[in-house]
Write a protein that holds these residues in place. Structure first.
Motif, PDB file in Angstrom:
ATOM      1  N   ARG A  20     -19.189 -20.378  48.320  1.00 58.78           N
ATOM      2  CA  ARG A  20     -17.393 -21.509  48.426  1.00 58.78           C
ATOM      3  C   ARG A  20     -17.194 -21.084  47.202  1.00 58.78           C
ATOM      4  O   ARG A  20     -17.292 -20.766  46.038  1.00 58.78           O
ATOM      5  CB  ARG A  20     -19.136 -23.155  49.203  1.00 58.78           C
ATOM      6  CG  ARG A  20     -19.266 -24.005  47.823  1.00 58.78           C
ATOM      7  CD  ARG A  20     -20.273 -24.918  47.506  1.00 58.78           C
ATOM      8  NE  ARG A  20     -21.201 -25.081  47.511  1.00 58.78           N
ATOM      9  CZ  ARG A  20     -20.611 -26.331  45.978  1.00 58.78           C
ATOM     10  NH1 ARG A  20     -19.493 -25.887  45.913  1.00 58.78           N
ATOM     11  NH2 ARG A  20     -21.571 -25.945  45.394  1.00 58.78           N
ATOM     12  N   ALA A  69     -19.825 -21.944  55.847  1.00 55.48           N
ATOM     13  CA  ALA A  69     -19.741 -20.980  55.797  1.00 55.48           C
ATOM     14  C   ALA A  69     -18.279 -20.117  56.863  1.00 55.48           C
ATOM     15  O   ALA A  69     -18.273 -18.746  56.456  1.00 55.48           O
ATOM     16  CB  ALA A  69     -21.393 -20.024  55.628  1.00 55.48           C
ATOM     17  N   ARG A 128     -24.190 -26.059  55.536  1.00 54.64           N
ATOM     18  CA  ARG A 128     -23.956 -25.174  54.755  1.00 54.64           C
ATOM     19  C   ARG A 128     -23.620 -23.972  55.496  1.00 54.64           C
ATOM     20  O   ARG A 128     -22.767 -23.249  55.252  1.00 54.64           O
ATOM     21  CB  ARG A 128     -24.734 -24.476  53.307  1.00 54.64           C
ATOM     22  CG  ARG A 128     -24.384 -25.868  52.644  1.00 54.64           C
ATOM     23  CD  ARG A 128     -25.469 -25.217  51.406  1.00 54.64           C
ATOM     24  NE  ARG A 128     -26.485 -26.181  50.621  1.00 54.64           N
ATOM     25  CZ  ARG A 128     -27.426 -26.102  50.024  1.00 54.64           C
ATOM     26  NH1 ARG A 128     -28.171 -24.517  49.379  1.00 54.64           N
ATOM     27  NH2 ARG A 128     -27.797 -26.976  49.663  1.00 54.64           N
ATOM     28  N   SER A 138     -24.030 -20.646  46.973  1.00 48.82           N
ATOM     29  CA  SER A 138     -24.388 -21.668  47.076  1.00 48.82           C
ATOM     30  C   SER A 138     -25.251 -21.587  48.050  1.00 48.82           C
ATOM     31  O   SER A 138     -26.409 -22.571  47.705  1.00 48.82           O
ATOM     32  CB  SER A 138     -22.983 -22.585  48.789  1.00 48.82           C
ATOM     33  OG  SER A 138     -23.924 -23.652  48.681  1.00 48.82           O
ATOM     34  N   TRP A 164     -15.292 -20.296  51.966  1.00 48.75           N
ATOM     35  CA  TRP A 164     -16.230 -19.625  52.274  1.00 48.75           C
ATOM     36  C   TRP A 164     -16.530 -18.374  52.479  1.00 48.75           C
ATOM     37  O   TRP A 164     -15.445 -18.307  53.393  1.00 48.75           O
ATOM     38  CB  TRP A 164     -17.419 -20.855  53.420  1.00 48.75           C
ATOM     39  CG  TRP A 164     -17.453 -21.901  52.371  1.00 48.75           C
ATOM     40  CD1 TRP A 164     -17.133 -22.847  52.669  1.00 48.75           C
ATOM     41  CD2 TRP A 164     -18.633 -22.475  52.079  1.00 48.75           C
ATOM     42  NE1 TRP A 164     -17.676 -24.649  52.070  1.00 48.75           N
ATOM     43  CE2 TRP A 164     -19.322 -23.580  51.413  1.00 48.75           C
ATOM     44  CE3 TRP A 164     -20.441 -21.819  51.997  1.00 48.75           C
ATOM     45  CZ2 TRP A 164     -19.905 -24.417  51.256  1.00 48.75           C
ATOM     46  CZ3 TRP A 164     -21.187 -23.090  51.471  1.00 48.75           C
ATOM     47  CH2 TRP A 164     -20.780 -23.751  51.346  1.00 48.75           C
TER      48      TRP A 164
END
Length: 169
Positions: free
Chosen positions: A74, A50, A46, A84, A56
Motif C-alpha cells: 500500500r 488490495a 486489506r 501491508s 495498493w
C-alpha cells in the motif's frame, strides 16, 4: 533455494488470494487474539483494498503451479511504501522463498519502505530483520508504534529501509 514466482495479481487470482488470506489471518490470530467472523472468515479489509484501491498492489507468490503466498503493498504513491501484508504457507517456509519474494516485491517499487510485525511472533522478528539486512545492509531502522485503534494490543515493531532504483527487477 526453492523457486518462487512473484506477479501482480489480477481479478482471476482473487479467489486464490482469498483462500491464502484465510490462512494468513488464521496464523496471525495467534498474536492478535482475533477470532473468525460468524461465517468462518476473518476481517478482510486489506484484501479488499488490495484489489479495489489504486494505491495498493496485490501480489501472488507461486512455486511451480502451487500458490505459496501473498504480498499486499500500500501507499504506492506516498513517499514511503508499506508492505501491508505478507504471508508464505507453512510448507514453503524456511526454504528461502519468503526472502526472495520480498526482494522481488520491493524491487518493483524502489524507494523508502516500511513493514510492521509483532514482537511476540518470534519467527517474524528474525525474518524481517534478516530481510532488512539483506536488502539494505546495516542502513535500516526499527521502532515500536502503537497499533491504531487497538490500545489492547502491544505496539507493532516497524522496520524501515530503502530500495535503490537500480535494484528494480
Amino acid at each position: 533455494m526453492t523457486d518462487v514466482s512473484v506477479r501482480l495479481a489480477d481479478a482471476a487470482d482473487q479467489p486464490i488470494l482469498e483462500r491464502l488470506w484465510l490462512l494468513f489471518r488464521h496464523d496471525m490470530s495467534e498474536f492478535s487474539g482475533a477470532l473468525p467472523n460468524p461465517d468462518g472468515t476473518f476481517r478482510s479489509d486489506r484484501l479488499q483494498a488490495a484489489f479495489a484501491q489504486a494505491d495498493w498492489a496485490p501480489y501472488l507468490l507461486t512455486s511451480g503451479a502451487s500458490p505459496v503466498g501473498l504480498a499486499f503493498v500500500r501507499s504506492l504513491t506516498a513517499p514511503t511504501r508499506v508492505l501491508s501484508s505478507f504471508f508464505v504457507v507453512r510448507g514453503a517456509r524456511r526454504t528461502g522463498i519468503g526472502l526472495r519474494a520480498v526482494q522481488e516485491v520491493v524491487a518493483k517499487h524502489p524507494g523508502p519502505w516500511e513493514v510492521a510485525f509483532q514482537e511476540s511472533n518470534v519467527a517474524a522478528v528474525g525474518f524481517w530483520r534478516r530481510v532488512a539486512t539483506e536488502i539494505a545492509g546495516d542502513v535500516w531502522t526499527e521502532a515500536r508504534r502503537p497499533v491504531p485503534e487497538r490500545p489492547d494490543l502491544p505496539p507493532d515493531t516497524w522496520i524501515t529501509f530503502n530500495v535503490p532504483a537500480e535494484a528494480q527487477g
